[in-house]
Design an enzyme around this catalytic site. Sequence first.
Site, PDB file in Angstrom:
ATOM      1  N   HIS A   1       0.821  -1.212   0.000  1.00 47.76           N
ATOM      2  CA  HIS A   1       0.000   0.000   0.000  1.00 47.76           C
ATOM      3  C   HIS A   1       0.854   1.260   0.000  1.00 47.76           C
ATOM      4  CE1 HIS A   1      -3.165  -2.932   0.679  1.00 47.76           C
ATOM      5  NE2 HIS A   1      -3.828  -2.096  -0.074  1.00 47.76           N
TER       6      HIS A   1
ATOM      7  N   GLU B   1     -10.385 -11.802  -4.845  1.00 48.45           N
ATOM      8  CA  GLU B   1      -8.954 -11.657  -4.550  1.00 48.45           C
ATOM      9  C   GLU B   1      -8.426 -12.815  -3.721  1.00 48.45           C
ATOM     10  OE1 GLU B   1      -8.397  -7.933  -2.504  1.00 48.45           O
ATOM     11  OE2 GLU B   1     -10.130  -8.224  -1.230  1.00 48.45           O
TER      12      GLU B   1
ATOM     13  N   ASP C   1      -3.970  -8.871  -4.308  1.00 50.14           N
ATOM     14  CA  ASP C   1      -4.097  -9.966  -3.351  1.00 50.14           C
ATOM     15  C   ASP C   1      -4.232 -11.318  -4.035  1.00 50.14           C
ATOM     16  OD1 ASP C   1      -3.912  -9.003  -0.667  1.00 50.14           O
ATOM     17  OD2 ASP C   1      -5.712  -7.839  -1.064  1.00 50.14           O
TER      18      ASP C   1
ATOM     19  N   CYS D   1      -9.327  -4.042 -10.366  1.00 40.91           N
ATOM     20  CA  CYS D   1      -8.799  -2.846  -9.718  1.00 40.91           C
ATOM     21  C   CYS D   1      -7.439  -3.090  -9.070  1.00 40.91           C
ATOM     22  CB  CYS D   1      -9.805  -2.268  -8.734  1.00 40.91           C
ATOM     23  SG  CYS D   1     -10.462  -3.456  -7.588  1.00 40.91           S
TER      24      CYS D   1
HETATM   25  C1  PEP Z   1      -6.254  -5.861  -4.694  1.00 43.06           C
HETATM   26  O1  PEP Z   1      -6.030  -6.692  -3.817  1.00 43.06           O
HETATM   27  O2  PEP Z   1      -5.907  -5.996  -5.899  1.00 43.06           O
HETATM   28  C2  PEP Z   1      -6.946  -4.594  -4.372  1.00 43.06           C
HETATM   29  C3  PEP Z   1      -7.344  -3.768  -5.313  1.00 43.06           C
HETATM   30  O3  PEP Z   1      -7.122  -4.279  -3.048  1.00 43.06           O
HETATM   31  P1  PEP Z   1      -5.952  -3.775  -2.086  1.00 43.06           P
HETATM   32  O4  PEP Z   1      -4.768  -3.414  -2.966  1.00 43.06           O
HETATM   33  O5  PEP Z   1      -6.475  -2.603  -1.342  1.00 43.06           O
HETATM   34  O6  PEP Z   1      -5.691  -4.958  -1.225  1.00 43.06           O
HETATM   35 MG    MG Z   2      -6.973  -6.490  -1.924  1.00 43.49          MG
END
Ligand code: PEP
Ligand code: MG
Length: 412
Positions: free
Chosen positions: A18, A261, A285, A332
């Site tokens: 993140h 995910e 994920d 995403c």
């Molecule tokens: C993902 O896991 O691809 C996602 C979009 O969620 P995050 O990156 O917040 O875990």
């Molecule tokens: Mg995720």
Amino acid sequence: NRKPIVGFVTEVGGRTSHTSIIAKSLFMPAVIGVPRLTKIVGSDELVIVDGYEGTVVVNPTPAMVQEYLSRVSRHEEAEHKLLENRNLPATTKDNHRISLQAYIELVGELDDAAQFGAEGIGLYRSEFLYIATSPDLPTEEEHFNIYRKLAEATAPNWCIIRTFDLGGKKLARQIMGSKEDNPVLGLRALRLCMQHRDMFKTQLRALLRASAHGKIKIMFPLVSGVQELRQVKTLVREIRMELDAENIPYNRELQIGIMIEVPSAAVIADLLATEADFFAIGTNDLIQYSLAIDRSNEKVSYLYEPLHPAILRLVKGVIDAGKRAGIPVEMCGEMAADPIYAIVLLGLGLEIFSMNPSSIPVIKNVIRSVRYKDCRRIAELALNKKTAQEIEEFVIESVAMRFPEGLVSQNV
Ligand code: PEP
Ligand code: MG
């Protein structure tokens, strides 16, 4: 306070940590996972942070500084040029229409989403709301005001709000109570929320109330099976009844989607598609859990392969299941924002891509430069290859052959 910071380098982390995602959102150059960095660089030393190449230059010569300054201006020019496609549709040369949306973490990024031509918000990571108010939890009114603002600002497009994905690597110490040995496989996201019902109900009530003010959809993270989805939908029904009793309006057609995910969810996407209104593939994920590599561990980041045949098969299965059930499927994860991966995803039938706002013009340019028919063929042949390396080489060669005019990359 992002003002005094122009870029950063870390010793730990990966491309989809993140920290990296937020760096992109803040337009901040960053290089992640440089071992022994703090042993090598001293205070007050001049450092060039090249986020495109993933390199750090310590004590550069004046000539290097000049070279990098001119790269910065070349990059700014290229970016400016790409923005000319801002109001054009993301349509392939053979007229296949794709929707490009933004993911955001902060309400302040709504302007970026609009500026870069996003057609809605494909993911709002609501947990950053908590990270801003921590150690206190946001109140129902705080949740509501933010969601209403998001919905109003995104109109007439949709805004997909994901409920708290706290736990795992994301700070939630006050909520979790104790430290977990294996947080990424522990009380995270929907699991954490279902065990902290009061906190979750506050968020869900605010989401339902805000749904009366704009085009909001809600989405649950880290769903691993049908039972979990049914349980959370029951909770939503209970809250709807409470709101009915209090005469509080909400959108009765509110759509409920899930992140795909967790590998189990991808494998049973056909079953989940009968009970969810839409899917969002979270490759950050999905790759972590399928390939068994911590997405923020630089020691295994060499194994983090979006083009791994297992990932392509899972992604294809989810897209196909969504199509068969007639529900939208978006992606995403960071994978959607890479020009080479985007070609494969397009060929696998993905029609909604969500990404960091600043990546939208680049991917739109890719989409407008290719033929869908060719991408289908590239993806079909890629699925016969055995390793991520073979797939990547094959895709790069095919792109060079089929689209010799070249695809503009983010690198300059
Ligand atoms: C993902 O896991 O691809 C996602 C979009 O969620 P995050 O990156 O917040 O875990
Ligand atoms: Mg995720």
